[in-house]
Design a protein around this motif. Structure first.
Motif, PDB file in Angstrom:
ATOM      1  N   ARG A  30       1.174 101.892 -31.645  1.00  0.00           N
ATOM      2  CA  ARG A  30       2.559 101.600 -30.667  1.00  0.00           C
ATOM      3  C   ARG A  30       1.981 100.926 -29.219  1.00  0.00           C
ATOM      4  N   ALA A  31       0.746 101.095 -28.888  1.00  0.00           N
ATOM      5  CA  ALA A  31       0.243 100.592 -27.738  1.00  0.00           C
ATOM      6  C   ALA A  31      -0.119  99.140 -27.958  1.00  0.00           C
ATOM      7  N   LEU A  32      -0.495  98.740 -29.448  1.00  0.00           N
ATOM      8  CA  LEU A  32      -0.608  97.408 -29.470  1.00  0.00           C
ATOM      9  C   LEU A  32       0.631  96.696 -29.561  1.00  0.00           C
ATOM     10  N   LEU A  33       1.624  97.230 -30.101  1.00  0.00           N
ATOM     11  CA  LEU A  33       3.033  96.700 -30.095  1.00  0.00           C
ATOM     12  C   LEU A  33       3.499  96.202 -28.843  1.00  0.00           C
ATOM     13  N   THR A  34       3.323  97.105 -27.871  1.00  0.00           N
ATOM     14  CA  THR A  34       3.764  97.053 -26.467  1.00  0.00           C
ATOM     15  C   THR A  34       3.186  96.201 -25.960  1.00  0.00           C
ATOM     16  N   ARG A  35       1.557  96.163 -26.092  1.00  0.00           N
ATOM     17  CA  ARG A  35       0.898  95.185 -25.383  1.00  0.00           C
ATOM     18  C   ARG A  35       1.152  93.723 -25.732  1.00  0.00           C
ATOM     19  N   VAL A  36       1.613  93.209 -26.998  1.00  0.00           N
ATOM     20  CA  VAL A  36       1.998  92.127 -27.508  1.00  0.00           C
ATOM     21  C   VAL A  36       3.163  91.775 -27.322  1.00  0.00           C
ATOM     22  N   THR A  37       4.407  92.513 -27.264  1.00  0.00           N
ATOM     23  CA  THR A  37       5.572  92.302 -27.122  1.00  0.00           C
ATOM     24  C   THR A  37       6.466  92.942 -26.180  1.00  0.00           C
ATOM     25  N   GLY A  38       5.940  93.891 -25.592  1.00  0.00           N
ATOM     26  CA  GLY A  38       6.650  94.838 -24.553  1.00  0.00           C
ATOM     27  C   GLY A  38       7.602  95.880 -25.436  1.00  0.00           C
ATOM     28  N   LYS A  39       7.534  95.907 -26.645  1.00  0.00           N
ATOM     29  CA  LYS A  39       8.604  96.870 -27.369  1.00  0.00           C
ATOM     30  C   LYS A  39       7.488  97.798 -28.247  1.00  0.00           C
ATOM     31  N   MET A  45      12.173  94.408 -32.886  1.00  0.00           N
ATOM     32  CA  MET A  45      11.600  93.098 -32.374  1.00  0.00           C
ATOM     33  C   MET A  45      12.369  91.816 -32.998  1.00  0.00           C
ATOM     34  N   THR A  46      12.213  90.701 -32.378  1.00  0.00           N
ATOM     35  CA  THR A  46      12.702  89.377 -33.021  1.00  0.00           C
ATOM     36  C   THR A  46      11.867  88.958 -33.984  1.00  0.00           C
ATOM     37  N   ASP A  47      12.239  87.928 -34.794  1.00  0.00           N
ATOM     38  CA  ASP A  47      11.384  87.438 -35.676  1.00  0.00           C
ATOM     39  C   ASP A  47      10.024  86.642 -34.943  1.00  0.00           C
ATOM     40  N   ARG A  48      10.218  86.341 -33.917  1.00  0.00           N
ATOM     41  CA  ARG A  48       8.857  85.394 -33.142  1.00  0.00           C
ATOM     42  C   ARG A  48       7.890  86.703 -32.767  1.00  0.00           C
ATOM     43  N   GLU A  49       8.524  87.799 -32.286  1.00  0.00           N
ATOM     44  CA  GLU A  49       7.561  88.981 -31.983  1.00  0.00           C
ATOM     45  C   GLU A  49       7.149  89.724 -32.869  1.00  0.00           C
ATOM     46  N   TYR A 123      13.171  80.063 -37.154  1.00  0.00           N
ATOM     47  CA  TYR A 123      12.538  78.956 -36.425  1.00  0.00           C
ATOM     48  C   TYR A 123      11.784  78.172 -37.067  1.00  0.00           C
ATOM     49  N   HIS A 124      10.845  78.882 -37.913  1.00  0.00           N
ATOM     50  CA  HIS A 124       9.969  78.352 -38.919  1.00  0.00           C
ATOM     51  C   HIS A 124      10.575  77.547 -39.983  1.00  0.00           C
ATOM     52  N   ALA A 125      11.494  78.420 -40.577  1.00  0.00           N
ATOM     53  CA  ALA A 125      12.266  77.756 -41.496  1.00  0.00           C
ATOM     54  C   ALA A 125      12.905  76.323 -41.214  1.00  0.00           C
ATOM     55  N   ASP A 126      13.478  76.382 -40.117  1.00  0.00           N
ATOM     56  CA  ASP A 126      14.056  75.007 -39.624  1.00  0.00           C
ATOM     57  C   ASP A 126      13.023  73.984 -39.700  1.00  0.00           C
ATOM     58  N   GLN A 127      12.007  74.409 -38.873  1.00  0.00           N
ATOM     59  CA  GLN A 127      10.903  73.533 -38.879  1.00  0.00           C
ATOM     60  C   GLN A 127      10.451  72.831 -40.023  1.00  0.00           C
ATOM     61  N   ILE A 128      10.216  73.733 -41.039  1.00  0.00           N
ATOM     62  CA  ILE A 128       9.791  73.104 -42.246  1.00  0.00           C
ATOM     63  C   ILE A 128      10.804  72.339 -43.162  1.00  0.00           C
ATOM     64  N   ILE A 129      12.072  72.710 -42.953  1.00  0.00           N
ATOM     65  CA  ILE A 129      13.199  71.952 -43.622  1.00  0.00           C
ATOM     66  C   ILE A 129      13.209  70.687 -42.790  1.00  0.00           C
ATOM     67  N   ARG A 130      13.068  70.453 -41.591  1.00  0.00           N
ATOM     68  CA  ARG A 130      13.193  69.263 -40.885  1.00  0.00           C
ATOM     69  C   ARG A 130      12.064  68.231 -41.272  1.00  0.00           C
ATOM     70  N   ALA A 131      10.944  68.833 -41.473  1.00  0.00           N
ATOM     71  CA  ALA A 131       9.444  68.264 -41.873  1.00  0.00           C
ATOM     72  C   ALA A 131       9.732  67.530 -43.460  1.00  0.00           C
ATOM     73  N   LEU A 132      10.455  68.504 -44.097  1.00  0.00           N
ATOM     74  CA  LEU A 132      10.377  67.832 -45.531  1.00  0.00           C
ATOM     75  C   LEU A 132      11.670  66.746 -45.703  1.00  0.00           C
ATOM     76  N   ARG A 133      12.639  66.905 -44.898  1.00  0.00           N
ATOM     77  CA  ARG A 133      13.838  66.175 -45.054  1.00  0.00           C
ATOM     78  C   ARG A 133      13.502  64.587 -44.188  1.00  0.00           C
ATOM     79  N   GLY A 134      12.399  64.970 -43.190  1.00  0.00           N
ATOM     80  CA  GLY A 134      12.012  63.668 -42.570  1.00  0.00           C
ATOM     81  C   GLY A 134      11.294  62.745 -43.530  1.00  0.00           C
ATOM     82  N   TRP A 135      10.349  63.639 -44.273  1.00  0.00           N
ATOM     83  CA  TRP A 135       9.239  62.978 -45.226  1.00  0.00           C
ATOM     84  C   TRP A 135      10.166  62.338 -46.038  1.00  0.00           C
TER      85      TRP A 135
END
Length: 221
Positions: A30-39, A45-49, A123-135
């Motif tokens: 729990r100390a590690l979680l708090t250090r990284v995200t504050g939770k 946590m959010t997905d990014r956290e 966030y990452h799903a959108d990033q990947i979809i944009r990359a593939l569609r752009g390709w």
């Protein structure tokens, strides 16, 4: 886009496994979680956290056990399905050598640094979809517009073909047009006889899939 609970839970499970692998007691965890995200709880946590915590565990030496390529279990959330469909389309355009989940996972890793589709968030799903569609767009493929999807749906409904995903059908038709143009052909032989490219509008989706596979095989020769 709504992130499915299945791959969010998978991230939390990975964090729990990492904690056990590194032999952290509850306080240290729990100390590690708090250090990284504050939770102090992964559930809050959010997905990014969650991604940040996983990255910290990896920095500390945690390595997820990877399955062999042939035994990789496919992620089954909605975003993974969209990403996989685009990847397979690129395979049928002869833009990628393999359509396998393993090859796709390597692309995901290169694109956003996430190990595979099991661990991606919105966030990452959108990033990947944009990359593939752009390709695909750079290769000259035209993604269906809302107006195009509507016209395809209207024509197929009028012909008695309904109950299908109109966007997916429009995308398949656009892919066939692209493949045919690339191969320099105007007629496609399918099981029901000789069809011009335009007549594919009235073929069922199973037939369209067969046409795409055969044209894709020709492009990869």
């Amino acid at each position: 886009m709504k992130v499915g609970a299945d791959f969010r839970n998978a991230k939390i499970a990975k964090i729990k496994i990492a904690s056990k692998t590194l032999a952290l007691d509850d306080g240290s965890y729990r100390a590690l979680l708090t250090r990284v995200t504050g939770k102090d709880s992964a559930a809050k946590m959010t997905d990014r956290e969650l991604d940040a915590v996983i990255k910290e565990f990896e920095r500390l030496g945690f390595k997820a056990v990877k399955k062999r390529a042939g035994g990789r279990k496919m992620a089954n959330h909605a975003q993974a399905g969209k990403i996989r469909a685009l990847w397979i389309m690129l395979y049928h355009m002869a833009a990628v050598e393999e359509s396998s989940e393993h090859a796709l996972a390597k692309f995901v890793k290169r694109t956003c640094g996430v190990e595979d589709l099991h661990w991606i968030g919105e966030y990452h799903a959108d990033q990947i979809i944009r990359a593939l569609r752009g390709w695909m767009a750079r290769l000259g493929y035209t993604h269906p517009t809302a107006e195009h999807v509507k016209s395809v749906s209207t024509a197929r409904t009028f012909a008695g073909i309904d109950g299908e995903d109109s966007y997916a059908t429009a995308a398949k038709l656009n892919l066939i047009f692209w493949q045919a143009k690339k191969l320099g052909i105007n007629d496609i032989a399918i099981r029901n006889g000789e069809y011009t490219i335009q007549d594919c509008l009235y073929a069922d989706n199973k037939t369209l899939d067969c046409v795409i596979e055969e044209l894709g095989a020709s492009l990869r020769k």
